[in-house]
Design a protein around this motif. Structure first.
Motif, PDB file in Angstrom:
ATOM      1  N   VAL A  36       0.886  -1.151  -0.192  1.00 30.87           N
ATOM      2  CA  VAL A  36       0.065  -0.223   0.037  1.00 30.87           C
ATOM      3  C   VAL A  36       0.935   1.399   0.011  1.00 30.87           C
ATOM      4  CG1 VAL A  36      -1.835   1.230   1.391  1.00 30.87           C
ATOM      5  CG2 VAL A  36      -1.830  -1.167   1.196  1.00 30.87           C
ATOM      6  N   PRO A  37       0.843   2.117  -1.138  1.00 35.87           N
ATOM      7  CA  PRO A  37       1.394   3.267  -0.920  1.00 35.87           C
ATOM      8  C   PRO A  37       0.633   4.289  -0.265  1.00 35.87           C
ATOM      9  CG  PRO A  37       0.112   3.014  -3.295  1.00 35.87           C
ATOM     10  CD  PRO A  37       0.108   1.868  -2.321  1.00 35.87           C
ATOM     11  N   GLU A  38       1.437   5.681   0.030  1.00 40.43           N
ATOM     12  CA  GLU A  38       0.883   6.740   0.927  1.00 40.43           C
ATOM     13  C   GLU A  38      -0.458   7.099   0.195  1.00 40.43           C
ATOM     14  OE1 GLU A  38       3.077   9.697   3.295  1.00 40.43           O
ATOM     15  OE2 GLU A  38       2.691  10.589   1.317  1.00 40.43           O
ATOM     16  N   ARG A  39      -0.615   7.137  -0.871  1.00 35.04           N
ATOM     17  CA  ARG A  39      -1.856   7.703  -1.501  1.00 35.04           C
ATOM     18  C   ARG A  39      -2.181   6.829  -2.584  1.00 35.04           C
ATOM     19  NH1 ARG A  39      -1.079  14.024  -2.815  1.00 35.04           N
ATOM     20  NH2 ARG A  39      -1.987  14.852  -0.839  1.00 35.04           N
ATOM     21  N   TYR A  40      -3.230   6.311  -3.090  1.00 34.99           N
ATOM     22  CA  TYR A  40      -3.706   5.512  -4.213  1.00 34.99           C
ATOM     23  C   TYR A  40      -5.124   5.750  -4.492  1.00 34.99           C
ATOM     24  CZ  TYR A  40      -5.220   2.012  -0.884  1.00 34.99           C
ATOM     25  OH  TYR A  40      -5.887   1.195  -0.176  1.00 34.99           O
ATOM     26  N   VAL A  41      -5.242   5.286  -5.670  1.00 38.20           N
ATOM     27  CA  VAL A  41      -7.088   5.650  -6.099  1.00 38.20           C
ATOM     28  C   VAL A  41      -7.394   3.996  -6.645  1.00 38.20           C
ATOM     29  CG1 VAL A  41      -8.462   6.734  -7.965  1.00 38.20           C
ATOM     30  CG2 VAL A  41      -6.447   7.918  -6.739  1.00 38.20           C
ATOM     31  N   LEU A  42      -8.661   3.803  -6.214  1.00 43.14           N
ATOM     32  CA  LEU A  42      -9.033   2.502  -6.790  1.00 43.14           C
ATOM     33  C   LEU A  42     -10.422   3.147  -7.818  1.00 43.14           C
ATOM     34  CD1 LEU A  42      -9.380   0.154  -3.575  1.00 43.14           C
ATOM     35  CD2 LEU A  42      -7.734   0.340  -5.540  1.00 43.14           C
ATOM     36  N   VAL A  43     -10.540   2.443  -8.865  1.00 38.75           N
ATOM     37  CA  VAL A  43     -11.948   2.784  -9.851  1.00 38.75           C
ATOM     38  C   VAL A  43     -12.539   1.466 -10.105  1.00 38.75           C
ATOM     39  CG1 VAL A  43     -12.191   3.510 -12.031  1.00 38.75           C
ATOM     40  CG2 VAL A  43     -10.397   4.514 -10.879  1.00 38.75           C
ATOM     41  N   SER A  44     -13.988   1.747  -9.778  1.00 37.01           N
ATOM     42  CA  SER A  44     -14.621   0.655 -10.198  1.00 37.01           C
ATOM     43  C   SER A  44     -15.791   1.114 -10.824  1.00 37.01           C
ATOM     44  CB  SER A  44     -15.317  -0.036  -8.716  1.00 37.01           C
ATOM     45  OG  SER A  44     -14.356  -0.509  -7.872  1.00 37.01           O
ATOM     46  N   ARG A  45     -16.306   0.349 -12.067  1.00 37.10           N
ATOM     47  CA  ARG A  45     -17.594   0.624 -12.736  1.00 37.10           C
ATOM     48  C   ARG A  45     -18.729   0.259 -11.977  1.00 37.10           C
ATOM     49  NH1 ARG A  45     -18.438  -0.526 -19.223  1.00 37.10           N
ATOM     50  NH2 ARG A  45     -20.370   0.728 -19.359  1.00 37.10           N
ATOM     51  N   ILE A  46     -19.682   1.209 -12.022  1.00 32.28           N
ATOM     52  CA  ILE A  46     -20.746   1.093 -11.338  1.00 32.28           C
ATOM     53  C   ILE A  46     -22.138   0.982 -12.268  1.00 32.28           C
ATOM     54  CG2 ILE A  46     -19.863   1.802  -9.158  1.00 32.28           C
ATOM     55  CD1 ILE A  46     -21.107   4.435  -9.489  1.00 32.28           C
ATOM     56  N   GLY A  47     -21.765   1.361 -13.441  1.00 33.08           N
ATOM     57  CA  GLY A  47     -22.965   1.453 -14.608  1.00 33.08           C
ATOM     58  C   GLY A  47     -22.598   2.221 -15.920  1.00 33.08           C
ATOM     59  N   GLY A  48     -23.974   2.466 -16.460  1.00 33.58           N
ATOM     60  CA  GLY A  48     -23.415   3.201 -17.595  1.00 33.58           C
ATOM     61  C   GLY A  48     -23.520   2.277 -18.942  1.00 33.58           C
ATOM     62  N   SER A  49     -23.525   2.779 -20.103  1.00 35.22           N
ATOM     63  CA  SER A  49     -23.882   2.031 -21.345  1.00 35.22           C
ATOM     64  C   SER A  49     -23.400   3.058 -22.786  1.00 35.22           C
ATOM     65  CB  SER A  49     -25.073   1.190 -21.586  1.00 35.22           C
ATOM     66  OG  SER A  49     -26.066   2.401 -21.705  1.00 35.22           O
ATOM     67  N   SER A  50     -23.579   2.312 -23.679  1.00 39.80           N
ATOM     68  CA  SER A  50     -23.551   3.245 -25.029  1.00 39.80           C
ATOM     69  C   SER A  50     -24.905   3.871 -25.235  1.00 39.80           C
ATOM     70  CB  SER A  50     -22.903   2.505 -25.969  1.00 39.80           C
ATOM     71  OG  SER A  50     -21.611   2.066 -25.791  1.00 39.80           O
ATOM     72  N   ARG A  51     -24.903   5.080 -24.993  1.00 38.52           N
ATOM     73  CA  ARG A  51     -26.143   5.630 -25.599  1.00 38.52           C
ATOM     74  C   ARG A  51     -26.558   6.295 -27.009  1.00 38.52           C
ATOM     75  NH1 ARG A  51     -27.018  10.341 -20.908  1.00 38.52           N
ATOM     76  NH2 ARG A  51     -25.391   9.313 -19.758  1.00 38.52           N
ATOM     77  N   THR A  52     -25.328   5.973 -27.727  1.00 43.54           N
ATOM     78  CA  THR A  52     -25.349   6.327 -29.218  1.00 43.54           C
ATOM     79  C   THR A  52     -24.507   5.598 -29.961  1.00 43.54           C
ATOM     80  OG1 THR A  52     -23.383   8.101 -29.242  1.00 43.54           O
ATOM     81  CG2 THR A  52     -25.719   8.814 -28.456  1.00 43.54           C
ATOM     82  N   PHE A  53     -24.538   5.544 -31.193  1.00 36.47           N
ATOM     83  CA  PHE A  53     -23.605   4.590 -31.918  1.00 36.47           C
ATOM     84  C   PHE A  53     -21.887   5.257 -31.816  1.00 36.47           C
ATOM     85  CE2 PHE A  53     -24.588   8.170 -34.697  1.00 36.47           C
ATOM     86  CZ  PHE A  53     -23.266   8.531 -35.300  1.00 36.47           C
ATOM     87  N   ALA A  54     -21.796   6.360 -31.369  1.00 36.36           N
ATOM     88  CA  ALA A  54     -20.621   7.062 -31.459  1.00 36.36           C
ATOM     89  C   ALA A  54     -19.740   7.424 -29.926  1.00 36.36           C
ATOM     90  CB  ALA A  54     -20.714   8.445 -31.768  1.00 36.36           C
ATOM     91  N   THR A  55     -20.550   6.742 -29.031  1.00 34.54           N
ATOM     92  CA  THR A  55     -20.009   7.043 -27.575  1.00 34.54           C
ATOM     93  C   THR A  55     -20.327   6.189 -26.600  1.00 34.54           C
ATOM     94  OG1 THR A  55     -21.784   8.541 -26.634  1.00 34.54           O
ATOM     95  CG2 THR A  55     -19.993   9.476 -27.857  1.00 34.54           C
ATOM     96  N   ALA A  56     -19.522   5.844 -25.569  1.00 33.22           N
ATOM     97  CA  ALA A  56     -19.632   5.064 -24.441  1.00 33.22           C
ATOM     98  C   ALA A  56     -19.890   5.830 -23.294  1.00 33.22           C
ATOM     99  CB  ALA A  56     -18.737   3.977 -24.155  1.00 33.22           C
ATOM    100  N   ASP A  57     -20.681   5.774 -22.486  1.00 37.55           N
ATOM    101  CA  ASP A  57     -20.970   6.521 -21.117  1.00 37.55           C
ATOM    102  C   ASP A  57     -20.967   5.996 -19.905  1.00 37.55           C
ATOM    103  OD1 ASP A  57     -21.940   9.136 -22.787  1.00 37.55           O
ATOM    104  OD2 ASP A  57     -23.054   7.497 -23.625  1.00 37.55           O
ATOM    105  N   PRO A  58     -19.819   5.048 -19.391  1.00 42.01           N
ATOM    106  CA  PRO A  58     -19.374   4.468 -18.150  1.00 42.01           C
ATOM    107  C   PRO A  58     -19.468   5.386 -16.833  1.00 42.01           C
ATOM    108  CG  PRO A  58     -17.516   4.611 -19.206  1.00 42.01           C
ATOM    109  CD  PRO A  58     -18.501   5.019 -20.274  1.00 42.01           C
ATOM    110  N   ARG A  59     -19.971   4.954 -15.757  1.00 46.95           N
ATOM    111  CA  ARG A  59     -20.129   5.636 -14.587  1.00 46.95           C
ATOM    112  C   ARG A  59     -19.298   4.656 -13.745  1.00 46.95           C
ATOM    113  NH1 ARG A  59     -22.845   9.038 -13.095  1.00 46.95           N
ATOM    114  NH2 ARG A  59     -23.333   8.167 -11.127  1.00 46.95           N
ATOM    115  N   PHE A  60     -18.470   5.405 -12.575  1.00 53.46           N
ATOM    116  CA  PHE A  60     -17.540   4.795 -11.937  1.00 53.46           C
ATOM    117  C   PHE A  60     -17.565   5.222 -10.186  1.00 53.46           C
ATOM    118  CE2 PHE A  60     -15.864   5.013 -15.968  1.00 53.46           C
ATOM    119  CZ  PHE A  60     -15.285   3.837 -16.371  1.00 53.46           C
TER     120      PHE A  60
END
Length: 123
Positions: A36-60
């Motif tokens: 464990v470093p002094e500072r760190y970040v954890l990222v977890s996907r919690i939802g979202g999807s592709s709303r258009t043919f051109a983009t993905a919109d994930p939530r974290f």
């Protein structure tokens, strides 16, 4: 089927962890580090999807760890600012939900602040 393949969203956790790591210069991943470093970040996907043919919109969920309460809160503010400014690795827009909150983590000696937000990724 017309023979044209639909756009498939990329592995967004990989994209946001790399983008944040490049900006912050600290350990950013989807799992707690063994050492464990002094500072760190954890990222977890919690939802979202592709709303258009051109983009993905994930939530974290973004968890920010520091050695003490004051440092962890200040670090979390830095992470939110970096998050909002993400414009690399295919990310075209990023936002947070204005919900930074402390959340005790019994599995570490570090203090955790966390927030939720999303990104838009060009396909």
């Amino acid at each position: 089927m017309t023979g044209q393949s639909p756009a498939v969203a990329p592995a967004s956790q990989v994209i946001v962890t790399r983008a944040l790591r490049d900006v912050l210069g600290v350990h950013v991943s989807t799992q707690k580090p063994r050492e464990v470093p002094e500072r760190y970040v954890l990222v977890s996907r919690i939802g979202g999807s592709s709303r258009t043919f051109a983009t993905a919109d994930p939530r974290f969920l973004v968890e920010c760890y520091g050695p003490d309460e004051v440092d962890a809160e200040g670090f979390a503010e830095e992470v939110i600012a970096a998050w909002r400014a993400l414009r690399s690795h295919g990310i075209t827009h990023a936002y947070d939900d204005q919900n930074l909150v402390p959340n005790e983590d019994p599995d570490t000696t570090r203090v955790r602040f966390q927030f939720t937000g999303g990104v838009q990724i060009a396909l």
